[in-house]
Design a protein around this motif. Structure first.
Motif, PDB file in Angstrom:
ATOM      1  N   LYS A  26       0.830  -1.206   0.000  1.00  0.00           N
ATOM      2  CA  LYS A  26       0.000   0.000   0.000  1.00  0.00           C
ATOM      3  C   LYS A  26       0.867   1.259   0.000  1.00  0.00           C
ATOM      4  O   LYS A  26       0.537   2.237  -0.668  1.00  0.00           O
ATOM      5  CB  LYS A  26      -0.960  -0.010   1.185  1.00  0.00           C
ATOM      6  N   GLN A  27       1.976   1.213   0.723  1.00  0.00           N
ATOM      7  CA  GLN A  27       2.877   2.366   0.743  1.00  0.00           C
ATOM      8  C   GLN A  27       3.448   2.632  -0.648  1.00  0.00           C
ATOM      9  O   GLN A  27       3.543   3.785  -1.086  1.00  0.00           O
ATOM     10  CB  GLN A  27       4.003   2.123   1.748  1.00  0.00           C
ATOM     11  N   LYS A  28       3.825   1.582  -1.352  1.00  0.00           N
ATOM     12  CA  LYS A  28       4.328   1.739  -2.722  1.00  0.00           C
ATOM     13  C   LYS A  28       3.269   2.378  -3.620  1.00  0.00           C
ATOM     14  O   LYS A  28       3.573   3.257  -4.436  1.00  0.00           O
ATOM     15  CB  LYS A  28       4.734   0.378  -3.298  1.00  0.00           C
ATOM     16  N   LEU A  29       2.038   1.926  -3.489  1.00  0.00           N
ATOM     17  CA  LEU A  29       0.958   2.449  -4.329  1.00  0.00           C
ATOM     18  C   LEU A  29       0.672   3.908  -4.018  1.00  0.00           C
ATOM     19  O   LEU A  29       0.455   4.721  -4.929  1.00  0.00           O
ATOM     20  CB  LEU A  29      -0.305   1.607  -4.122  1.00  0.00           C
ATOM     21  N   LEU A  30       0.679   4.263  -2.748  1.00  0.00           N
ATOM     22  CA  LEU A  30       0.406   5.644  -2.364  1.00  0.00           C
ATOM     23  C   LEU A  30       1.527   6.576  -2.809  1.00  0.00           C
ATOM     24  O   LEU A  30       1.272   7.708  -3.255  1.00  0.00           O
ATOM     25  CB  LEU A  30       0.199   5.740  -0.855  1.00  0.00           C
ATOM     26  N   ILE A  31       2.758   6.122  -2.716  1.00  0.00           N
ATOM     27  CA  ILE A  31       3.882   6.945  -3.177  1.00  0.00           C
ATOM     28  C   ILE A  31       3.796   7.160  -4.678  1.00  0.00           C
ATOM     29  O   ILE A  31       4.072   8.255  -5.188  1.00  0.00           O
ATOM     30  CB  ILE A  31       5.218   6.293  -2.772  1.00  0.00           C
ATOM     31  N   ALA A  32       3.390   6.124  -5.422  1.00  0.00           N
ATOM     32  CA  ALA A  32       3.219   6.268  -6.873  1.00  0.00           C
ATOM     33  C   ALA A  32       2.136   7.287  -7.194  1.00  0.00           C
ATOM     34  O   ALA A  32       2.295   8.145  -8.073  1.00  0.00           O
ATOM     35  CB  ALA A  32       2.879   4.918  -7.499  1.00  0.00           C
ATOM     36  N   ALA A  33       1.011   7.215  -6.485  1.00  0.00           N
ATOM     37  CA  ALA A  33      -0.064   8.186  -6.698  1.00  0.00           C
ATOM     38  C   ALA A  33       0.414   9.596  -6.373  1.00  0.00           C
ATOM     39  O   ALA A  33       0.121  10.563  -7.095  1.00  0.00           O
ATOM     40  CB  ALA A  33      -1.270   7.826  -5.827  1.00  0.00           C
ATOM     41  N   HIS A  34       1.169   9.721  -5.312  1.00  0.00           N
ATOM     42  CA  HIS A  34       1.663  11.006  -4.833  1.00  0.00           C
ATOM     43  C   HIS A  34       2.615  11.658  -5.821  1.00  0.00           C
ATOM     44  O   HIS A  34       2.794  12.887  -5.816  1.00  0.00           O
ATOM     45  CB  HIS A  34       2.364  10.763  -3.494  1.00  0.00           C
ATOM     46  N   ALA A  35       3.257  10.845  -6.668  1.00  0.00           N
ATOM     47  CA  ALA A  35       4.279  11.336  -7.587  1.00  0.00           C
ATOM     48  C   ALA A  35       3.713  11.881  -8.891  1.00  0.00           C
ATOM     49  O   ALA A  35       4.468  12.361  -9.737  1.00  0.00           O
ATOM     50  CB  ALA A  35       5.271  10.216  -7.892  1.00  0.00           C
ATOM     51  N   GLY A  36       2.404  11.824  -9.067  1.00  0.00           N
ATOM     52  CA  GLY A  36       1.800  12.241 -10.326  1.00  0.00           C
ATOM     53  C   GLY A  36       1.973  13.726 -10.620  1.00  0.00           C
ATOM     54  O   GLY A  36       2.187  14.541  -9.716  1.00  0.00           O
ATOM     55  N   SER A  37       1.873  14.075 -11.893  1.00  0.00           N
ATOM     56  CA  SER A  37       1.936  15.476 -12.296  1.00  0.00           C
ATOM     57  C   SER A  37       0.817  16.280 -11.641  1.00  0.00           C
ATOM     58  O   SER A  37      -0.268  15.756 -11.377  1.00  0.00           O
ATOM     59  CB  SER A  37       1.816  15.594 -13.817  1.00  0.00           C
ATOM     60  N   SER A  38       1.089  17.564 -11.399  1.00  0.00           N
ATOM     61  CA  SER A  38       0.099  18.439 -10.766  1.00  0.00           C
ATOM     62  C   SER A  38       0.174  19.824 -11.374  1.00  0.00           C
ATOM     63  O   SER A  38       1.265  20.399 -11.469  1.00  0.00           O
ATOM     64  CB  SER A  38       0.348  18.516  -9.253  1.00  0.00           C
ATOM     65  N   SER A  39      -0.946  20.364 -11.793  1.00  0.00           N
ATOM     66  CA  SER A  39      -0.995  21.692 -12.399  1.00  0.00           C
ATOM     67  C   SER A  39      -0.507  22.746 -11.409  1.00  0.00           C
ATOM     68  O   SER A  39      -1.054  22.890 -10.310  1.00  0.00           O
ATOM     69  CB  SER A  39      -2.435  22.013 -12.826  1.00  0.00           C
ATOM     70  N   ASN A  40       0.551  23.470 -11.797  1.00  0.00           N
ATOM     71  CA  ASN A  40       1.121  24.518 -10.947  1.00  0.00           C
ATOM     72  C   ASN A  40       1.466  24.021  -9.547  1.00  0.00           C
ATOM     73  O   ASN A  40       1.527  24.796  -8.594  1.00  0.00           O
ATOM     74  CB  ASN A  40       0.180  25.718 -10.857  1.00  0.00           C
ATOM     75  N   ASN A 118      -1.786   6.839 -11.842  1.00  0.00           N
ATOM     76  CA  ASN A 118      -0.464   6.420 -11.370  1.00  0.00           C
ATOM     77  C   ASN A 118      -0.573   5.213 -10.441  1.00  0.00           C
ATOM     78  O   ASN A 118       0.195   4.252 -10.546  1.00  0.00           O
ATOM     79  CB  ASN A 118       0.212   7.576 -10.614  1.00  0.00           C
ATOM     80  N   MET A 119      -1.527   5.271  -9.508  1.00  0.00           N
ATOM     81  CA  MET A 119      -1.703   4.158  -8.586  1.00  0.00           C
ATOM     82  C   MET A 119      -2.131   2.898  -9.337  1.00  0.00           C
ATOM     83  O   MET A 119      -1.652   1.792  -9.038  1.00  0.00           O
ATOM     84  CB  MET A 119      -2.732   4.501  -7.506  1.00  0.00           C
ATOM     85  N   ALA A 120      -3.018   3.053 -10.311  1.00  0.00           N
ATOM     86  CA  ALA A 120      -3.500   1.898 -11.069  1.00  0.00           C
ATOM     87  C   ALA A 120      -2.367   1.214 -11.828  1.00  0.00           C
ATOM     88  O   ALA A 120      -2.243  -0.015 -11.810  1.00  0.00           O
ATOM     89  CB  ALA A 120      -4.605   2.335 -12.033  1.00  0.00           C
ATOM     90  N   VAL A 121      -1.538   2.011 -12.502  1.00  0.00           N
ATOM     91  CA  VAL A 121      -0.423   1.434 -13.255  1.00  0.00           C
ATOM     92  C   VAL A 121       0.579   0.776 -12.301  1.00  0.00           C
ATOM     93  O   VAL A 121       1.098  -0.312 -12.570  1.00  0.00           O
ATOM     94  CB  VAL A 121       0.261   2.504 -14.129  1.00  0.00           C
ATOM     95  N   ALA A 122       0.839   1.428 -11.169  1.00  0.00           N
ATOM     96  CA  ALA A 122       1.744   0.843 -10.181  1.00  0.00           C
ATOM     97  C   ALA A 122       1.202  -0.494  -9.686  1.00  0.00           C
ATOM     98  O   ALA A 122       1.948  -1.476  -9.544  1.00  0.00           O
ATOM     99  CB  ALA A 122       1.934   1.805  -9.014  1.00  0.00           C
ATOM    100  N   ALA A 123      -0.112  -0.548  -9.414  1.00  0.00           N
ATOM    101  CA  ALA A 123      -0.722  -1.788  -8.943  1.00  0.00           C
ATOM    102  C   ALA A 123      -0.577  -2.900  -9.976  1.00  0.00           C
ATOM    103  O   ALA A 123      -0.216  -4.044  -9.643  1.00  0.00           O
ATOM    104  CB  ALA A 123      -2.191  -1.556  -8.610  1.00  0.00           C
ATOM    105  N   GLU A 124      -0.840  -2.576 -11.228  1.00  0.00           N
ATOM    106  CA  GLU A 124      -0.746  -3.598 -12.270  1.00  0.00           C
ATOM    107  C   GLU A 124       0.699  -4.047 -12.475  1.00  0.00           C
ATOM    108  O   GLU A 124       0.945  -5.200 -12.837  1.00  0.00           O
ATOM    109  CB  GLU A 124      -1.375  -3.081 -13.557  1.00  0.00           C
ATOM    110  N   SER A 125       1.666  -3.149 -12.230  1.00  0.00           N
ATOM    111  CA  SER A 125       3.073  -3.546 -12.334  1.00  0.00           C
ATOM    112  C   SER A 125       3.446  -4.560 -11.258  1.00  0.00           C
ATOM    113  O   SER A 125       4.421  -5.306 -11.399  1.00  0.00           O
ATOM    114  CB  SER A 125       3.983  -2.321 -12.227  1.00  0.00           C
TER     115      SER A 125
END
Length: 244
Positions: A26-40, A118-125
């Motif tokens: 779960k920590q890996k998945l949350l870190i992946a989600a957290h790393a996504g691009s963000s507007s400004n 990001n989380m979805a792709v990380a999970a599938e990986s």
């Protein structure tokens, strides 16, 4: 499998073993989600993991996805969230108008969707399966109550993640000619669906589970035969957004 092949093999999973994901996973998945691009770098996203069985069961019923929401190894709700910014603005005696408009809401929606993918792709990986749960929008007011959401937040969807028992085959996507053009919108190519309808009719007739006679155009006509969730706009306005 490289990341492009991984993405090309994506399927939604609705049949999970039900074993909880480890804290490490779960920590890996949350870190992946957290790393996504963000507007400004607004980072207008919050994620709530649903671990309380009673809350999870009620959300499963609201979303009409009980079997796989209850059985998945983890279940998250993704929220477009400008409450942090509202708190900052209020603390510095600035107007909240800039976070209430449609553009700011779209920033939150886009940021949150990127985080979820990001989380979805990380999970599938990690050889896990996922399914987005848009059905939480069947009753946003109750979701707000269950999760104690403040103003300037919008719950967009849930995401189930777990070890798959079975997977469906990959659904054929629109041909690139219906999906991509150069320099300008190409209405003739984008709406010429005869080839794709034949592909999808063959897919639906021959898939191992729940075969049916259906093509893509027919499925879209059926889906858009009535207005879905008209109360969502009212909920968004009650959350403090102006839609202007």
């Amino acid at each position: 499998m490289n990341v492009i092949d991984l993405m090309n093999h994506h399927v939604s999973v609705r049949n999970f073993k039900g074993e909880p994901l480890s804290e490490k996973t779960k920590q890996k998945l949350l870190i992946a989600a957290h790393a996504g691009s963000s507007s400004n770098f607004v980072q207008a996203t919050s994620i709530i993991e649903i671990t309380d069985e009673q809350i999870r069961n009620e959300i499963a019923e609201i979303s009409q996805s009980a079997a796989y929401v209850k059985q998945s190894g983890a279940f998250y709700i993704f929220i477009a969230d400008l409450y942090r910014q509202a708190t900052l603005l209020e603390a510095h005696h600035q107007s909240l108008a800039p976070i209430k408009n449609m553009e700011s809401l779209l920033v939150g929606v886009v940021d949150t969707t990127i985080a979820a993918e990001n989380m979805a792709v990380a999970a599938e990986s990690l050889e896990l399966g996922i399914c987005y749960i848009g059905g939480i929008r069947n009753d946003l007011s109750r979701i707000k109550e269950l999760l104690h959401l403040p103003k300037y937040t919008l719950p967009l969807f849930g995401l189930t993640i777990g070890e798959p028992i079975t997977k469906n085959g990959v659904k054929p996507r629109l041909p690139l000619k219906n999906f991509v053009s150069e320099n300008q919108y190409n209405p003739d190519e984008f709406t010429d669906l005869k080839q794709y309808d034949q592909v999808m009719e063959n897919y639906y007739l021959n898939r191992p589970s729940h075969p049916k006679k259906m093509d893509w155009s027919t499925s879209q006509l059926k889906f858009f035969a009535d207005v879905k969730r008209p109360e969502v706009a009212d909920f968004i306005q009650k959350q403090g957004f102006t839609l202007k």
